[in-house]
Design a protein around this motif. Sequence first.
Motif, mmCIF file in Angstrom:
data_model
loop_
_atom_site.group_PDB
_atom_site.id
_atom_site.type_symbol
_atom_site.label_atom_id
_atom_site.label_comp_id
_atom_site.label_asym_id
_atom_site.label_seq_id
_atom_site.Cartn_x
_atom_site.Cartn_y
_atom_site.Cartn_z
ATOM 1 N N ALA A 356 -2.324 36.727 -29.551
ATOM 2 C CA ALA A 356 -2.770 38.115 -29.724
ATOM 3 C C ALA A 356 -4.294 38.195 -29.796
ATOM 4 O O ALA A 356 -4.915 39.056 -29.148
ATOM 5 C CB ALA A 356 -2.145 38.699 -30.996
ATOM 6 N N PHE A 357 -4.902 37.321 -30.584
ATOM 7 C CA PHE A 357 -6.363 37.351 -30.705
ATOM 8 C C PHE A 357 -7.048 36.897 -29.416
ATOM 9 O O PHE A 357 -8.137 37.371 -29.085
ATOM 10 C CB PHE A 357 -6.804 36.488 -31.884
ATOM 11 N N PHE A 358 -6.426 35.973 -28.691
ATOM 12 C CA PHE A 358 -6.996 35.550 -27.412
ATOM 13 C C PHE A 358 -7.012 36.720 -26.422
ATOM 14 O O PHE A 358 -8.010 36.945 -25.717
ATOM 15 C CB PHE A 358 -6.188 34.384 -26.847
ATOM 16 N N LEU A 359 -5.909 37.449 -26.362
ATOM 17 C CA LEU A 359 -5.845 38.617 -25.481
ATOM 18 C C LEU A 359 -6.885 39.655 -25.870
ATOM 19 O O LEU A 359 -7.536 40.264 -24.999
ATOM 20 C CB LEU A 359 -4.441 39.228 -25.530
ATOM 21 N N THR A 360 -7.066 39.859 -27.181
ATOM 22 C CA THR A 360 -8.063 40.822 -27.656
ATOM 23 C C THR A 360 -9.472 40.374 -27.273
ATOM 24 O O THR A 360 -10.300 41.180 -26.812
ATOM 25 C CB THR A 360 -7.967 40.984 -29.179
ATOM 26 N N ALA A 361 -9.762 39.083 -27.465
ATOM 27 C CA ALA A 361 -11.095 38.557 -27.150
ATOM 28 C C ALA A 361 -11.397 38.656 -25.652
ATOM 29 O O ALA A 361 -12.548 38.883 -25.250
ATOM 30 C CB ALA A 361 -11.206 37.111 -27.615
ATOM 31 N N GLN A 362 -10.381 38.499 -24.821
ATOM 32 C CA GLN A 362 -10.569 38.552 -23.375
ATOM 33 C C GLN A 362 -10.354 39.962 -22.818
ATOM 34 O O GLN A 362 -10.435 40.160 -21.594
ATOM 35 C CB GLN A 362 -9.586 37.587 -22.694
ATOM 36 N N GLU A 363 -10.080 40.915 -23.739
ATOM 37 C CA GLU A 363 -9.839 42.308 -23.358
ATOM 38 C C GLU A 363 -8.700 42.426 -22.346
ATOM 39 O O GLU A 363 -8.771 43.161 -21.364
ATOM 40 C CB GLU A 363 -11.120 42.955 -22.813
#
Length: 491
Positions: A356-363
């Motif tokens: 989830a945080f990876f997706l958020t960081a990569q938008e």
Amino acid sequence: MAIKEDVENVVQENIREPLMRGGREGSGRGGSKEDQGMVYLSTFVAVCGSYEFGCCLGYSSPTQSAITEDLNLSTSEYSLFGSILTFGAMIGAITIGPITDFIGRKGALRMSCAFCVVGWLAIYFAEGAWALDIGRLATGYGMGAFSYVVPIFISEIAPKNLRGRLTALTQLMIVSGISVSFIVGLVVSWRALALIGLIPCAVTLFGLFFIPESPRWLANTGRHEDFEVVLQKLRGKEVDVSYEAAEIQNYIATLNSLPRSKLLDLFQKRYLPSVLTAVFLMVFQELGGINGVCFYVSDIFEQAGFSSTVGTIIYAILQVVVTGIGASIMDKAGRKPLILSSASGLLLGCVVTAIAFFLTAQELALTVAPVLAVTGILIFIGAFSIGMGAVPWTIMSEIFPINIKGQAGSLATLVNWFGAWLCSYTFNFLMSWSTYGTFILYAAINALAIVFVIFFVPETKGKTLEEIQAAISKEGSEENIKRRNGQHFCG
């Protein structure tokens, strides 16, 4: 040295043989027909200490803004107030084991209550940071002491068929205390919440007048008449306790024939398996990320783009419900299956949250990421509550011989509190470094926990404390014999 080892092996053999025979015979008496009312009452009085633990832990979160405003505290002053609790708990962990062995389990419960009472009153009357910190330090000491003495007391009074679930009630009461403090703290003043923290102490202190001391502690201190009376009271008037009494007395008599244990004795080969098992379980319990998630769950939800209020409420309810389920099934499912399921769930929760945080960081997939984050955190807390929260404390209370239980228990509890501090202290730094990297790190630690449990943690379900310790001693003795035989052969 060889002569000393031979003597120790003979002693362990003397422990082992009568225990394995007598334990099996005694376990057939009474069964589910035992009158266990006194066991339940004693457990209730003891776990009020665990509820007090939760009250101490949950106090600082809902009161932060009010205390800071009323007493004009800086952010650093309030941070010290919050964190000094852990240092008090570490001091309690270091000292409470020998104290418990000296003054008894009930005496240690009284002393733990006394520290909490002094601490809450200091907080209630505080007019500045100094009094607040003294009060918080005192409640921390009481909390650290409770974390050791409550599961030890329960494990020593409970019959083996109930010991797991009754010991697991400690974790249920801790999370209940945290949740109730958080909710009540939203509607009452911070001074009133400090007074409410006195209630569990009052219940414990009053209840201690009506419950017996640990029979194993009485036997270990030579009070054999009191020991038999107390054991009969705990098991019921109609139950034949002769086998269990003989088992306990044989074990303690043999242990007392050994030299008095010192701190360095914990690292002798016959004790090392128990000590390392307890210590590593505490390491994995804390460094797997639980305190970082607990202390900063609102920030985690906010960073993931989810409502922190809704997420925190769901989190609090889930934690209590799942912990209750874990406590109820521990004696049926077993310790190892529960802790393996728990560690696997923690691993899964960390991986989902990291994604989830990876997706958020990569938008990427910004509408999906918040849902994944909440799902991951809820999997994480549910998994922790079902096993990793309670089982390490249950196993710790079961695997130490009574002659080293105070020192070994203090060491394990100290490691636990140091791990709690380390996890909570480093969490914000890790999240600043990498949000998804933080949870990948926690996932790796939980994966190591799975491997450790599979290969090194014994199953203690359905065994008396004496059978558990005799089995562990047998493994150590057999290793010593093989090693010496190899040396003789080579020589």
